[in-house]
Design an enzyme around this catalytic site. Sequence first.
Site, PDB file in Angstrom:
ATOM      1  N   SER A 147      45.296  44.387  35.140  1.00 51.93           N
ATOM      2  CA  SER A 147      44.349  44.976  35.817  1.00 51.93           C
ATOM      3  C   SER A 147      45.096  45.509  36.928  1.00 51.93           C
ATOM      4  CB  SER A 147      43.774  43.587  36.285  1.00 51.93           C
ATOM      5  OG  SER A 147      45.069  42.928  37.476  1.00 51.93           O
ATOM      6  N   LYS A 169      46.563  46.616  45.929  1.00 54.31           N
ATOM      7  CA  LYS A 169      45.407  45.949  45.314  1.00 54.31           C
ATOM      8  C   LYS A 169      44.357  45.476  45.716  1.00 54.31           C
ATOM      9  CE  LYS A 169      44.829  43.581  40.520  1.00 54.31           C
ATOM     10  NZ  LYS A 169      45.937  43.393  40.037  1.00 54.31           N
ATOM     11  N   SER A 222      49.580  41.388  34.811  1.00 47.88           N
ATOM     12  CA  SER A 222      48.956  42.253  35.215  1.00 47.88           C
ATOM     13  C   SER A 222      49.415  43.693  36.190  1.00 47.88           C
ATOM     14  CB  SER A 222      47.773  42.202  36.097  1.00 47.88           C
ATOM     15  OG  SER A 222      46.228  41.826  35.695  1.00 47.88           O
TER      16      SER A 222
HETATM   17  N1  GLN Z   1      44.843  40.438  30.605  1.00 52.32           N
HETATM   18  C1  GLN Z   1      45.212  39.390  30.936  1.00 52.32           C
HETATM   19  C2  GLN Z   1      43.572  38.266  31.578  1.00 52.32           C
HETATM   20  O1  GLN Z   1      42.607  39.455  32.162  1.00 52.32           O
HETATM   21  C3  GLN Z   1      45.661  39.185  32.813  1.00 52.32           C
HETATM   22  C4  GLN Z   1      45.103  39.754  33.930  1.00 52.32           C
HETATM   23  C5  GLN Z   1      45.528  39.125  35.330  1.00 52.32           C
HETATM   24  O2  GLN Z   1      47.281  39.336  35.231  1.00 52.32           O
HETATM   25  N2  GLN Z   1      45.534  39.943  36.646  1.00 52.32           N
HETATM   26  O3  GLN Z   1      43.436  37.351  32.475  1.00 52.32           O
END
Ligand code: GLN
Length: 500
Positions: free
Chosen positions: A152, A77, A176
């Site tokens: 994400s 990532k 994410s």
């Molecule tokens: N959807 C969550 C957020 O936007 C989790 C994102 C993540 O785990 N990086 O914060």
Amino acid sequence: MKLRELTALELGAVIKKGEVCVREAVQAALDAVAAQDGALNAFITVAGERALCRADKLQAGVKDAQSPLYGVPMAIKDNICTRGVRTTCASKILGDFTPPYDAAVVEQLADAGAVSLGKLNMDEFAMGSTSETSYYGPVKNPWDLARAPGGSSGGAAAAVAAGMGWYAIGSDTGGSIRQPAAHCGVTGMKPTYGTVSRYGLIAYASSLDQIGPLCRDAADCAAVLDVLMGHDCRDATSLPGLDSDWNGSGPRADYGHLLERLTGDVRGMRIGLPAQCFGDGLDGAVRAAVLGAAQVLKGRGAEIVELSFPVLEYAVPAYYIIAAAEASSNLSRFDGVKYGWRAEEYDGLADLYRKTRTQGFGREVKRRILLGTFVLSSGYYDAYYKKALQAKAVIKDAFDRAFEGCDLLLTPVTPSPAPRLGDSLGDPLSMYLGDIYTVSVNLAGLPALSMPCGLDAEGMPIGAQLIAPHFGEGAALSAAHAFQLDTDWHRRAPKGGEAP
Ligand code: GLN
């Protein structure tokens, strides 16, 4: 032999036997990237030449290789620092940032003989649930190009689902890893907070961020976690006593060696179904698939326990306050002076900051910075931030109580299968609510995984979440492995991909 159909461990085994050479595996993955990534946009940077050179170097050491993942191509990532390879966090503001050092996990993977194909697309600064907020364009779901892959770590999930690498490394602040794994039909795990070093992970919300794997199945996750877990003195929140020379007692004594301990034996294991996770707002196909998974585990000797988890409703508000507060502080370092991009025209220092941040960050990132600054401001701190911390403590207690009556919790990962591209961007609040089943796990620092457990009527993957007590990765992975011995959801692949 169709390499795409192999798991990472299976590919590692044929590389070790000399039946496939490392270059062949890397070339197959790069061919899959060339064939599909124009449509999927899962990669921000493909490091093809670098991967092929590394393959040739690794080939010489195949005979002496210790790791079962030696020579297996994977990808990372783009919020994880890689020395000499651009690391953008899917933001304009880091568009030209090439780190001078490797993240701890990148060093560990290199020691295990991993080959990185490149850097994966994601929501900007890992903020989002659809991988649509990337400055480099949205990632598409390989099961249906009109849908989001989840976020994400959407690039990571899409890459693994489409055969562009055998596993990927993602990060999970509020879901994410698990959520895109669910939407793309792969298995992903967020480990216990503090067990994988965050050194070199570009911070979103430091008290919640954890790095973890997205893989074809639970056994691959166990193998990757065996590489990643361990103490690192460069991360102040890294837990001591995780290494193999741990002589202490207590739950950490038999930590690690997850792959060895993957028995698939769930006899007598108590699996809790929290009533609140199966209530209103849950899509019928998701409910049926997750309850179906419970029945499969029961069939292998697990005991299903119904329980109540009444604090679930506090999870999303508490998470979004804490995550935004930490983000507003973490992202203050991107000011156009120290790192990355700087506005071209400005009039003095204040204007440099203002223009760089206004033009360098996207809408969702700015929304979080504003929200976080607000909840931390004097006069509002007690009403929001402090209350959110209290809710976090209540949630952690509720998990402790739940685990008095069961060994694992089984829940959906998301209320519904993958959304259509564009649907979430105009309605951030409903996107935040979609995180209901995942964020409480991060607030409590627990390990949890997502495993494929069905397809809906339109053929989209559904995931089930297994949550374990702290340091319970072994139990969660064993249950997932048991489930995968009896089902083949994890072996399904989206149509249309070119098999390498
Ligand atoms: N959807 C969550 C957020 O936007 C989790 C994102 C993540 O785990 N990086 O914060």
